[in-house]
Design an enzyme around this catalytic site. Structure first.
Site, PDB file in Angstrom:
ATOM      1  N   ASP A 128       0.863  -1.184   0.000  1.00 29.39           N
ATOM      2  CA  ASP A 128       0.000   0.000   0.000  1.00 29.39           C
ATOM      3  C   ASP A 128       0.904   1.241   0.000  1.00 29.39           C
ATOM      4  OD1 ASP A 128      -2.127   1.756   0.364  1.00 29.39           O
ATOM      5  OD2 ASP A 128      -2.480   1.216   2.451  1.00 29.39           O
ATOM      6  N   LYS A 173      -0.993  -1.197  -4.568  1.00 31.02           N
ATOM      7  CA  LYS A 173      -1.766   0.031  -4.822  1.00 31.02           C
ATOM      8  C   LYS A 173      -0.779   1.118  -5.236  1.00 31.02           C
ATOM      9  CE  LYS A 173      -5.209  -0.907  -1.189  1.00 31.02           C
ATOM     10  NZ  LYS A 173      -5.758  -0.446   0.117  1.00 31.02           N
ATOM     11  N   PHE A 223     -10.245  -0.649  -0.197  1.00 25.31           N
ATOM     12  CA  PHE A 223      -9.796  -1.428   0.945  1.00 25.31           C
ATOM     13  C   PHE A 223     -10.222  -2.866   0.706  1.00 25.31           C
ATOM     14  CE2 PHE A 223      -9.634  -3.300   5.101  1.00 25.31           C
ATOM     15  CZ  PHE A 223      -8.459  -2.763   5.603  1.00 25.31           C
TER      16      PHE A 223
HETATM   17  P1  IMP Z   1       1.967  -0.626   3.709  1.00 23.52           P
HETATM   18  O1  IMP Z   1       3.019  -0.658   4.762  1.00 23.52           O
HETATM   19  O2  IMP Z   1       1.178   0.674   3.740  1.00 23.52           O
HETATM   20  O3  IMP Z   1       2.474  -0.924   2.312  1.00 23.52           O
HETATM   21  O4  IMP Z   1       0.881  -1.674   4.098  1.00 23.52           O
HETATM   22  C1  IMP Z   1       1.059  -3.008   3.932  1.00 23.52           C
HETATM   23  C2  IMP Z   1       0.156  -3.778   4.843  1.00 23.52           C
HETATM   24  O5  IMP Z   1      -1.014  -3.039   5.203  1.00 23.52           O
HETATM   25  C3  IMP Z   1      -0.371  -5.007   4.142  1.00 23.52           C
HETATM   26  O6  IMP Z   1       0.496  -6.096   4.279  1.00 23.52           O
HETATM   27  C4  IMP Z   1      -1.700  -5.205   4.826  1.00 23.52           C
HETATM   28  O7  IMP Z   1      -1.513  -5.929   6.017  1.00 23.52           O
HETATM   29  C5  IMP Z   1      -2.158  -3.820   5.149  1.00 23.52           C
HETATM   30  N1  IMP Z   1      -3.058  -3.289   4.101  1.00 23.52           N
HETATM   31  C6  IMP Z   1      -2.808  -2.359   3.167  1.00 23.52           C
HETATM   32  N2  IMP Z   1      -3.853  -2.151   2.364  1.00 23.52           N
HETATM   33  C7  IMP Z   1      -4.812  -2.991   2.807  1.00 23.52           C
HETATM   34  C8  IMP Z   1      -6.156  -3.277   2.364  1.00 23.52           C
HETATM   35  O8  IMP Z   1      -6.698  -2.703   1.401  1.00 23.52           O
HETATM   36  N3  IMP Z   1      -6.821  -4.218   3.090  1.00 23.52           N
HETATM   37  C9  IMP Z   1      -6.278  -4.870   4.155  1.00 23.52           C
HETATM   38  N4  IMP Z   1      -5.036  -4.644   4.586  1.00 23.52           N
HETATM   39  C10 IMP Z   1      -4.311  -3.713   3.916  1.00 23.52           C
END
Ligand code: IMP
Ligand code: MG
Length: 181
Positions: A107, A135, A156
């Site tokens: 994300d 994303k 989400f």
């Molecule tokens: P980042 O550190 O922002 O890249 O987030 C990564 C982690 O956030 C993922 O491994 C998920 O556990 C959680 N995450 C990010 N987007 C979503 C979503 O749309 N649904 C559920 N969990 C998410």
């Protein structure tokens, strides 16, 4: 919306099961080809990647060992905190190994970039990453997984291992739930 209402709501389908499995077959073929002369140390990031990981590794045609790394970043919130906590570490040395990390979703990129940096310090021979979902519009750090299943928008998502407040991991498809209202 209170969490109890999400629990009773059936998420809408974003990526159906057949499409997921077809893409997994392609990814597995690509990875098997790229690692054809090497043994892979496949790392599953818990908890969200466990379904993706177990489906994908069963399609790989390379010698492999599996490791599990527990990572927690979200709590029960829908936005990234940027804080990454190791909840379960790997005991095996990764030195001189061909390490491939499997993640459920990138994300902001903060989690994967933190994990990549901390594993790089263990001196693997090579270090690559594979994320089922990404994303691209939400990235806050410059990171591009080596293998990506699907690029999606800002939805989400839940299902296929991915949760909201611990729920929905057992869905065989990627679904989405609507924010707010
Ligand atoms: P980042 O550190 O922002 O890249 O987030 C990564 C982690 O956030 C993922 O491994 C998920 O556990 C959680 N995450 C990010 N987007 C979503 C979503 O749309 N649904 C559920 N969990 C998410
Ligand atoms: Mg995750």
């Amino acid at each position: 919306m209170p969490m109890s209402e999400h629990r009773n709501k059936q998420p809408k389908v974003l990526i159906p099961e057949v499409k997921l499995q077809a893409r997994l077959a392609e990814l597995a073929q690509e990875i098997s080809h790229d690692y054809r002369d090497r043994e892979v140390t496949a790392i599953c990031l818990l908890k969200g990647s466990f379904v993706f990981f177990s489906d994908l590794i069963r399609r790989l045609d390379v010698p492999m060992t599996c490791e599990f790394l527990g990572v927690s970043s979200y709590g029960n919130r829908m936005v990234s905190s940027g804080e990454v906590k190791i909840t379960l570490d790997i005991n095996e040395p990764l030195e001189n190994k061909h390490v491939l990390i499997f993640d459920d979703i990138v994300d902001t990129g903060l989690t994967l970039s933190y994990i990549m940096n901390s594993l790089r310090a263990r001196n693997p021979a090579t270090l690559k990453s594979c994320s089922l979902l990404m994303k691209p519009d939400s990235l806050k750090v410059d990171i591009e997984p080596d293998y990506v299943g699907f690029k999606i928008g800002g939805e989400f998502v839940v299902g296929y291992g991915i949760d909201f407040a611990g729920q929905f991991r057992g869905l065989p498809y990627i679904g989405y739930i609507e924010h707010g209202h």
